[in-house]
Design a protein around this motif. Structure first.
Motif, PDB file in Angstrom:
ATOM      1  N   UNK A 148       0.825  -1.207   0.000  1.00  0.00           N
ATOM      2  CA  UNK A 148       0.000   0.000   0.000  1.00  0.00           C
ATOM      3  C   UNK A 148       0.859   1.256   0.000  1.00  0.00           C
ATOM      4  N   UNK A 149       1.974   1.235   0.719  1.00  0.00           N
ATOM      5  CA  UNK A 149       2.850   2.407   0.748  1.00  0.00           C
ATOM      6  C   UNK A 149       3.494   2.649  -0.614  1.00  0.00           C
ATOM      7  N   UNK A 150       3.847   1.581  -1.298  1.00  0.00           N
ATOM      8  CA  UNK A 150       4.384   1.733  -2.660  1.00  0.00           C
ATOM      9  C   UNK A 150       3.327   2.368  -3.573  1.00  0.00           C
ATOM     10  N   UNK A 151       2.103   1.929  -3.419  1.00  0.00           N
ATOM     11  CA  UNK A 151       1.010   2.500  -4.202  1.00  0.00           C
ATOM     12  C   UNK A 151       0.855   3.994  -3.912  1.00  0.00           C
ATOM     13  N   UNK A 152       1.070   4.370  -2.661  1.00  0.00           N
ATOM     14  CA  UNK A 152       0.898   5.775  -2.262  1.00  0.00           C
ATOM     15  C   UNK A 152       2.022   6.685  -2.755  1.00  0.00           C
ATOM     16  N   UNK A 153       3.075   6.108  -3.314  1.00  0.00           N
ATOM     17  CA  UNK A 153       4.119   6.942  -3.922  1.00  0.00           C
ATOM     18  C   UNK A 153       3.569   7.722  -5.110  1.00  0.00           C
ATOM     19  N   UNK A 154       2.401   7.311  -5.592  1.00  0.00           N
ATOM     20  CA  UNK A 154       1.747   8.010  -6.707  1.00  0.00           C
ATOM     21  C   UNK A 154       0.535   8.809  -6.253  1.00  0.00           C
ATOM     22  N   UNK A 155       0.398   9.012  -4.938  1.00  0.00           N
ATOM     23  CA  UNK A 155      -0.740   9.772  -4.443  1.00  0.00           C
ATOM     24  C   UNK A 155      -0.719  11.185  -5.029  1.00  0.00           C
ATOM     25  N   UNK A 156      -1.903  11.714  -5.281  1.00  0.00           N
ATOM     26  CA  UNK A 156      -1.993  13.050  -5.887  1.00  0.00           C
ATOM     27  C   UNK A 156      -1.560  14.163  -4.941  1.00  0.00           C
ATOM     28  N   UNK A 157      -1.521  13.861  -3.642  1.00  0.00           N
ATOM     29  CA  UNK A 157      -1.138  14.864  -2.643  1.00  0.00           C
ATOM     30  C   UNK A 157       0.349  14.711  -2.324  1.00  0.00           C
ATOM     31  N   UNK A 158       1.165  15.726  -2.589  1.00  0.00           N
ATOM     32  CA  UNK A 158       2.610  15.602  -2.374  1.00  0.00           C
ATOM     33  C   UNK A 158       2.994  15.157  -0.962  1.00  0.00           C
ATOM     34  N   UNK A 159       2.366  15.721   0.056  1.00  0.00           N
ATOM     35  CA  UNK A 159       2.731  15.384   1.437  1.00  0.00           C
ATOM     36  C   UNK A 159       2.497  13.910   1.739  1.00  0.00           C
ATOM     37  N   UNK A 160       1.442  13.328   1.133  1.00  0.00           N
ATOM     38  CA  UNK A 160       1.130  11.913   1.377  1.00  0.00           C
ATOM     39  C   UNK A 160       2.166  11.023   0.717  1.00  0.00           C
ATOM     40  N   UNK A 161       2.496  11.297  -0.544  1.00  0.00           N
ATOM     41  CA  UNK A 161       3.466  10.425  -1.221  1.00  0.00           C
ATOM     42  C   UNK A 161       4.866  10.577  -0.622  1.00  0.00           C
ATOM     43  N   UNK A 162       5.205  11.780  -0.171  1.00  0.00           N
ATOM     44  CA  UNK A 162       6.513  11.978   0.461  1.00  0.00           C
ATOM     45  C   UNK A 162       6.597  11.218   1.781  1.00  0.00           C
ATOM     46  N   UNK A 163       5.524  11.272   2.558  1.00  0.00           N
ATOM     47  CA  UNK A 163       5.499  10.541   3.834  1.00  0.00           C
ATOM     48  C   UNK A 163       5.553   9.035   3.582  1.00  0.00           C
ATOM     49  N   UNK A 164       4.905   8.584   2.497  1.00  0.00           N
ATOM     50  CA  UNK A 164       4.957   7.171   2.138  1.00  0.00           C
ATOM     51  C   UNK A 164       6.393   6.746   1.832  1.00  0.00           C
ATOM     52  N   UNK A 165       7.136   7.606   1.151  1.00  0.00           N
ATOM     53  CA  UNK A 165       8.542   7.301   0.866  1.00  0.00           C
ATOM     54  C   UNK A 165       9.348   7.178   2.151  1.00  0.00           C
ATOM     55  N   UNK A 166       9.171   8.113   3.052  1.00  0.00           N
ATOM     56  CA  UNK A 166       9.894   8.063   4.332  1.00  0.00           C
ATOM     57  C   UNK A 166       9.526   6.786   5.106  1.00  0.00           C
ATOM     58  N   UNK A 167       8.245   6.414   5.048  1.00  0.00           N
ATOM     59  CA  UNK A 167       7.797   5.211   5.748  1.00  0.00           C
ATOM     60  C   UNK A 167       8.457   3.960   5.166  1.00  0.00           C
ATOM     61  N   UNK A 168       8.580   3.913   3.833  1.00  0.00           N
ATOM     62  CA  UNK A 168       9.237   2.768   3.198  1.00  0.00           C
ATOM     63  C   UNK A 168      10.696   2.662   3.623  1.00  0.00           C
TER      64      UNK A 168
END
Length: 277
Positions: A213-233
């Motif tokens: 799910x976090x990999x999927x969120x790397x393409x989230x339309x909201x920059x803050x969400x995809x950036x946080x997903x990267x940090x989480x990974x």
């Protein structure tokens, strides 16, 4: 005889001190009505310094003062944290104005008293105002009584995103690993702030089951969400995230996106990655 006389004097002195403290409290409480902001701030500070000796006068003004004085009294009672204020604060949760209900919920969260939990759960479920439900959720997270966990889980279905955010944050306070799949599910919420908080929690818990799910969120339309997903990974540490992070690094031109991908990649591989312009 001398011992009895000494005890009598001691009791008289104690009564005088208590009466003096109550008179001082009443003086400062009267100043809470002032139209001058600085006067109100100073009076609040003095009452806070008085601590327990100000509790009964503050309870009295909370029950019968003007709106502004009652609001300040509720806040001060929460900060003082005396158990005598629990029942009056519970009463203030229902039938009062919106600001007073919000303040009462917040104050109860600071009381460290199990009696606060059922009325806060009730407000979490039934208060018509989302802001009060959110304050109740936040307070239950601060109190961290396990009896509130199911109610907070149910609140994740609230129609208000504000309530869902506060319920999520409150559930993190329980440090219950069984909640991790639920946090993953909340990353699919339609509200961007809810998704962001859910991803933040997964970054803290480092739940391996969140990888896909976090990999999927790397393409989230909201920059803050995809950036946080990267940090989480990066925190989870699964190298299957390397390729998606490299794609993020190359395809996104936003500096914050690239920094998030670079940070995560360094955690995963130990290497520095740069984009050649």
């Amino acid at each position: 005889m001398r011992v009895k006389f000494a005890v009598f004097l001691l009791l008289e002195l104690l009564i005088m001190v208590l009466n003096c403290g109550e008179r001082r409290a009443c003086h400062y409480i009267e100043q809470l009505k002032s139209g001058d902001k600085e006067t109100r701030i100073d009076a609040s500070y003095q009452l806070l310094l008085m601590g327990k000796s100000a509790v009964e006068p503050l309870i009295q003004v909370m029950r019968s003062g003007d709106e502004r004085s009652r609001f300040i009294a509720i806040q001060l009672l929460g900060k003082i944290g005396d158990s005598r204020a629990v029942e009056p604060l519970i009463d203030a949760l229902v039938g009062e104005s919106l600001p007073l209900r919000e303040a009462a919920a917040e104050a109860l969260g600071k009381m460290a008293d199990e009696r606060c939990v059922p009325p806060l759960i009730d407000r979490l479920h039934h208060d018509p105002a989302p802001s009060v439900r959110a304050k109740a959720a936040e307070a239950l997270g601060v109190l961290r009584y396990i009896a509130a966990e199911d109610a907070l889980i149910e609140a994740l279905q609230d129609t208000s995103a504000e309530v869902r955010v506060k319920a999520l944050a409150a559930l993190e306070c329980f440090w219950d690993s069984r909640l991790n799949p639920l946090f993953v599910k909340m990353t699919e919420d339609p509200d961007e702030e809810v998704r962001y908080v859910a991803v933040q929690i997964l970054q803290h818990t480092r739940f391996p089951g969140a990888l896909r799910q976090l990999i999927k969120l790397l393409n989230d339309e909201v920059p803050a969400v995809r950036q946080e997903a990267a940090y989480a990974l990066g925190e989870i540490g699964d190298k299957r995230a390397v390729r998606p992070l490299l794609i993020m690094l190359v395809e996104y031109e936003d500096e914050a996106d690239r920094k998030a991908a670079q940070t995560a990649l360094k955690k995963l591989t130990g290497a520095e990655y740069k984009v050649l312009e």
